[in-house]
Design a protein around this motif. Structure first.
Motif, PDB file in Angstrom:
ATOM      1  N   LYS A  55       7.275   9.968   8.761  1.00  0.00           N
ATOM      2  CA  LYS A  55       7.793  10.070  10.133  1.00  0.00           C
ATOM      3  C   LYS A  55       9.254  10.539  10.163  1.00  0.00           C
ATOM      4  CE  LYS A  55       7.367   6.229  12.102  1.00  0.00           C
ATOM      5  NZ  LYS A  55       7.240   5.047  12.918  1.00  0.00           N
ATOM      6  N   TYR A  56       9.937  10.383   9.032  1.00  0.00           N
ATOM      7  CA  TYR A  56      11.349  10.736   9.006  1.00  0.00           C
ATOM      8  C   TYR A  56      11.585  12.147   8.459  1.00  0.00           C
ATOM      9  CZ  TYR A  56      11.769   5.856  10.022  1.00  0.00           C
ATOM     10  OH  TYR A  56      11.640   4.643  10.629  1.00  0.00           O
ATOM     11  N   ALA A  57      10.495  12.872   8.142  1.00  0.00           N
ATOM     12  CA  ALA A  57      10.653  14.229   7.593  1.00  0.00           C
ATOM     13  C   ALA A  57      10.889  15.225   8.723  1.00  0.00           C
ATOM     14  CB  ALA A  57       9.431  14.611   6.796  1.00  0.00           C
TER      15      ALA A  57
ATOM     16  N   GLU B 292       0.836  -1.205   0.000  1.00  0.00           N
ATOM     17  CA  GLU B 292       0.000   0.000   0.000  1.00  0.00           C
ATOM     18  C   GLU B 292       0.868   1.252   0.000  1.00  0.00           C
ATOM     19  OE1 GLU B 292      -3.215   0.202   2.804  1.00  0.00           O
ATOM     20  OE2 GLU B 292      -3.492  -1.968   2.661  1.00  0.00           O
ATOM     21  N   THR B 293       0.809   1.999  -1.082  1.00  0.00           N
ATOM     22  CA  THR B 293       1.685   3.170  -1.186  1.00  0.00           C
ATOM     23  C   THR B 293       1.282   4.257  -0.191  1.00  0.00           C
ATOM     24  OG1 THR B 293       0.352   3.860  -3.052  1.00  0.00           O
ATOM     25  CG2 THR B 293       2.456   2.865  -3.563  1.00  0.00           C
TER      26      THR B 293
ATOM     27  N   ALA C 176       0.169   3.820   2.833  1.00  0.00           N
ATOM     28  CA  ALA C 176       0.755   3.431   4.128  1.00  0.00           C
ATOM     29  C   ALA C 176       2.265   3.670   4.115  1.00  0.00           C
ATOM     30  CB  ALA C 176       0.452   1.967   4.419  1.00  0.00           C
ATOM     31  N   LEU C 177       2.890   3.352   2.984  1.00  0.00           N
ATOM     32  CA  LEU C 177       4.343   3.530   2.875  1.00  0.00           C
ATOM     33  C   LEU C 177       4.700   5.017   2.982  1.00  0.00           C
ATOM     34  CD1 LEU C 177       7.120   2.301   2.349  1.00  0.00           C
ATOM     35  CD2 LEU C 177       6.640   2.409  -0.107  1.00  0.00           C
ATOM     36  N   ARG C 178       3.881   5.838   2.340  1.00  0.00           N
ATOM     37  CA  ARG C 178       4.127   7.283   2.396  1.00  0.00           C
ATOM     38  C   ARG C 178       4.014   7.772   3.850  1.00  0.00           C
ATOM     39  NH1 ARG C 178       0.748   8.645  -1.385  1.00  0.00           N
ATOM     40  NH2 ARG C 178       2.152   8.398  -3.137  1.00  0.00           N
ATOM     41  N   GLU C 179       3.046   7.241   4.547  1.00  0.00           N
ATOM     42  CA  GLU C 179       2.851   7.618   5.950  1.00  0.00           C
ATOM     43  C   GLU C 179       4.067   7.199   6.800  1.00  0.00           C
ATOM     44  OE1 GLU C 179      -0.490   6.559   9.172  1.00  0.00           O
ATOM     45  OE2 GLU C 179      -1.189   6.586   7.090  1.00  0.00           O
ATOM     46  N   VAL C 180       4.562   5.992   6.555  1.00  0.00           N
ATOM     47  CA  VAL C 180       5.743   5.506   7.285  1.00  0.00           C
ATOM     48  C   VAL C 180       6.936   6.428   7.022  1.00  0.00           C
ATOM     49  CG1 VAL C 180       7.456   3.641   7.360  1.00  0.00           C
ATOM     50  CG2 VAL C 180       5.013   3.090   7.384  1.00  0.00           C
ATOM     51  N   MET C 181       7.118   6.786   5.758  1.00  0.00           N
ATOM     52  CA  MET C 181       8.258   7.645   5.400  1.00  0.00           C
ATOM     53  C   MET C 181       8.111   9.043   5.995  1.00  0.00           C
ATOM     54  SD  MET C 181       9.326   6.776   1.543  1.00  0.00           S
ATOM     55  CE  MET C 181       9.980   5.180   1.085  1.00  0.00           C
TER      56      MET C 181
END
Lengths: 566, 283
Positions: free
Chosen positions: B281-283, B271-272, B274-279
């Motif tokens: 967190k590192y911004a 799921e892109t 969800a992946l975007r959401e995970v990433m």
């Protein structure tokens, strides 16, 4: 002395374990990246939870950078050792900060009255304010970050943190020489960059490729790979387990992959040594699996928290018997992401073990990374739908490519049978010599599948130079920076960086080696393992090496000093 | 309905008179009784004469390394909790080389049926002591007799509160088949330690020895009673109980990775969002 604001600034936080140094450092990192700076972090720590001497160094720049610098513009000492051990690393106009209560002396040491700025618990937040004021970061941006970091878990600390930050910032503006005027302001990017270290990027690359299983036994400096995956596991549908040992970890990953889940393990030298029989099992049963090895100095327990590129030969030869494999060696945080994706795809394409070689330096090195594209990325093609297969289904059918049709147990009426013994096409144990030859040849033909995907080394600088610097893995940034510095002085210098160290395709790089007047291989090990590998595979002898094996990463200064004398 | 014949009939590498033959029959009976077709089960094994058993069955199998079958089975079950996974190997593979994995599997209560051929000797390497060999048992490798205390796998499994712990004997094939079927039906880690005479290398614990030193548990034992089970499980040399020693309803380890629709995660798209959401967190 030039007092104009500069592009580049180098700071170090030094203290002992248990003082919250890494948390402090990571806040500085996030504040800098959100402010638009590029960064390179070098972490150095002792193998202990309390005491010892640890450092968290951040080089920041308004321009893209890929390596650290030695000379410090700012030293933040959290204890008197911090001053004692690093004061002589200060640049000509560099300053050191320490609590006024510490017993420390030195030129350009500014004593900060932390006791007046904040109660002890919030001293690090006040320190962040002081550092932010010196660099000239936007106070509101730093405040948002602090509230984000602590507000969720400890809402009762919100006001104290805000006051501590304000006090630190105000004190810094007032008392620090040239506060806010040492570094050029950075341009904030419209699409915010990520603050990522190498291990986090490996985990994100794995998630984007479709990893569904990770097993591991905790081992520095690899542990943050599984921990990053586990933090995202519920959201991304990843099963995970902290195994009872590394042998279990690799075998679990093989079992998960056999069943259908793209799987990985992460470990370091000693743990990897335990996995070696499992590597051979993945090869024999033709089960895709990705193994990330974060190197640290050996032999045995070695320097558990330091860096080295000493396990190339171990990983290249790990596993009894003969079988194809691929070894990736990312040179940057971005490459950690992209090459991990490539590792998963290659593992599935070649149905076997694929390795990612990183090390403590890159594992812990935060960088500012442009947003990673997630739309339309290729994911591992898990063979869920029983593809049309010749009947009766034979898991190890001898094919031209060597790749046999892979089905998953329980997804069709076809039986999937795998054996660590030599086996016939069906997967049944055999001792027939003819079948043995056919299966060995079949497995080795997959080397072509891997070879077709090999990433050629990356050349930079002058073509046919007087001096060509060869390197692999995490040495990339330091070597390319050293070469750029030599070119700036008028020398003809090129670099060649290998982000895939096996298999080697000589046509891709031998002409470059032969076209240079002199070649030096720069590696983080004592024996010049990559130079030896190139000689073995191509006959080209790289006689000169710059090697580092004191536990610290290669730096431009280290390379420049030795290039001129070797 | 699957039949015994569906599981095939193969030439084996076992010695005449080996207990493995009855064991294989009992496994087939249990699969048929459990209504499991060959493609619906994955057998995972290690190395040894016992570990060859899945080769003599029509089934999915993964014949791994010596001692390392349980981790492979664990990974398989975690990746696809809906898949029925049966581990089958010998006492040396399971309790010796793989001892740590045995402890961990019991502690996890991972939903695997573990069938352990326990003949108290190494067969494939021709007659050395196994972790379950009796003290005093003489071999070429233990010429003064086995010195070490034998490993009591059943009692250890009970101590770790494995979901299901049973002991069978190939001399009672029907009883054994029933025990295996009960183990298969149990949702957590289910150990069946199976006495199996080795006529070639263990002359001490032969068919008569096992027959004379075992007895069938009756209704007098309550397998839900942990203390009673610990006591029963202590018998190693005489008056050894056969049947269900211990049972509990601790949740199976893999249940934490179950999906809403029962289909494993790997069957789904990444799921892109969800992946975007995970990433993010590192911004």
């Amino acid at each position: 002395m030039d007092t104009n604001p500069r592009d580049d600034f180098n700071l170090m936080i030094a203290g002992e374990a248990g003082q919250g140094l890494a948390t402090f450092g990571e806040l500085v990192v996030k504040a800098l990246v959100r402010s638009g700076y590029y960064i390179v972090v070098t972490q150095s720590y002792h193998s202990r939870i309390r005491g010892g001497h640890n450092t968290f160094a951040v080089r920041l720049s308004t321009e893209p950078i890929s390596t650290s610098r030695d000379a410090l513009d700012l030293l933040v000492a959290m204890n008197s050792d911090g001053v004692r051990l690093h004061h002589d690393e200060l640049a000509e106009d560099g300053i050191a900060l320490a609590d006024e209560k510490l017993d420390a002396e030195g030129a350009r040491l500014v004593k900060v009255p932390f006791g007046d700025l904040a109660p002890g618990k919030f001293a690090n937040t006040a320190g962040l304010g002081v550092v932010a004021a010196l660099i000239g970061l936007d106070q509101a941006l730093v405040d948002d970050l602090v509230q984000e970091q602590f507000g969720k878990k400890h809402p009762e600390t919100a006001d104290s943190n805000r006051t501590a930050l304000e006090n630190g910032y105000a004190w810094g503006r007032e008392h620090l020489p040239r506060a806010g005027k040492r570094v050029k302001p950075a341009t904030r990017s419209s699409t915010p960059r990520l603050a990522l270290n190498g291990n986090q990027a490996i985990a994100l690359g794995a998630l984007s490729a479709g990893v569904r299983f990770v097993s591991f036994y905790p081992m520095t400096p690899s542990t943050s790979i599984p921990l990053t995956l586990i933090a995202a596991a519920d959201k991304m549908g990843v099963a995970f387990e902290q195994a009872e040992d590394e042998i279990a970890a690799i075998n679990m990953a093989i079992g998960a992959s056999f069943t259908g889940a793209p799987a990985m393990v992460a470990t370091s030298g000693g743990g990897f040594a335990l996995m070696v029989e499992g590597i051979s099992l993945a090869a024999m049963t033709e089960t895709p699996v990705v193994i990330a090895v974060a190197q640290r100095p050996g032999p045995a327990t070695g320097l558990p928290t330091r860096t080295e590129q000493g396990d190339l030969e171990l990983v290249l030869h790990a596993g009894h018997g003969e079988f194809p494999r691929a070894l990736y060696a990312p040179g940057s945080v971005e490459q950690c992401f992209h090459l991990t994706r490539e590792a998963f795809l290659t593992a599935e394409a070649s149905q076997g073990p694929v390795f990612i070689l990183t090390d403590q330096f890159l594992a812990d090195s935060f960088r500012a990374v442009d947003p990673l594209e997630v739309e339309g990325l290729e994911t591992v093609p898990v063979p869920v739908d029983a593809q049309p297969v010749a009947l009766p289904y034979r898991r190890y059918e001898v094919t031209d490519s060597g790749v046999s049709p892979r089905l998953l147990p329980g997804f069709s009426e076809h039986l999937v049978q795998a054996d660590s013994d030599e086996h016939d096409e069906q997967g049944h144990i055999t001792e027939d010599h003819g079948v043995r030859i056919a299966q060995v040849d079949k497995r080795l033909r997959k080397l072509d599948v891997i070879q077709e995907r090999v990433i050629p080394p990356d050349a930079s600088g002058d073509p046919n130079p007087d001096l060509l610097l060869v390197c692999w893995g995490s040495a990339k940034g330091a070597v390319e920076d050293a070469a750029a510095q030599m070119r700036a002085q008028g020398h003809s210098v090129g670099t060649l960086h290998f982000s895939q160290v096996w298999p080697l395709v000589p046509e891709q790089f031998v002409p470059a080696l032969e076209g240079a007047k002199r070649v030096i291989c720069c590696e983080g090990n004592a024996m010049g393992q990559f130079a030896r590998l190139i000689r073995r595979e191509t006959g080209f002898h790289i006689a000169d090496t710059v090697l580092r094996y004191d536990g610290l990463p290669l730096t431009p200064e280290y390379i420049l000093e030795r290039c001129c004398t070797t | 309905m699957p039949t015994i014949d569906d599981f095939g009939s193969f030439e084996t590498a076992w010695c005449p008179g080996c207990g493995n033959f009855q064991l294989l029959e009992a496994v087939k009976q249990a699969l048929v009784a459990s209504n499991i077709a060959p493609h619906e089960v994955l057998f995972v094994s290690g190395i040894g004469q016992a570990a060859k058993a899945p080769q003599y069955l029509n089934c999915n199998y993964f014949n791994g390394l010596h001692g390392r079958g349980l981790p492979v089975a664990t990974g398989a079950k975690l990746a696809n909790p809906a898949l029925r996974v049966i581990y089958e190997s010998g006492d040396g593979c399971t309790y010796g080389e793989g001892g740590n994995h045995f402890l961990a599997a019991a502690r996890r209560n991972i939903g695997i049926t573990a069938l352990v051929h326990d003949n108290r000797v190494y067969g494939l390497t021709k007659g050395q002591a196994s972790p379950t060999s009796q003290q005093g048992f003489e071999t070429k490798a233990q010429p003064h007799g086995v010195f070490s205390q034998p490993f009591n796998a059943v009692q250890v499994a009970v101590a770790m509160r494995a979901g299901f712990v049973g002991r069978g004997f190939t001399g009672h094939t029907d009883h054994l088949a029933d025990l295996i079927a009960q183990a298969i039906a149990h949702p957590g880690f289910a150990l069946v330690d199976i006495f199996q005479p080795c006529p070639s290398f263990n002359k001490l614990n032969n068919y008569a020895w096992f027959k004379n030193n075992t007895y069938m548990l009756g209704d007098e034992h309550n397998p839900d009673d942990w203390e009673a089970a610990m006591k029963l499980a202590s018998a190693m040399d005489e008056q050894i109980p056969l049947g269900v020693i211990f049972r509990n309803d601790r949740p199976a380890f893999e249940s934490q990775f179950a999906t809403a629709d029962g289909k494993p995660h790997f069957t789904k798209q990444v799921e892109t969002a969800a992946l975007r959401e995970v990433m993010g967190k590192y911004a």
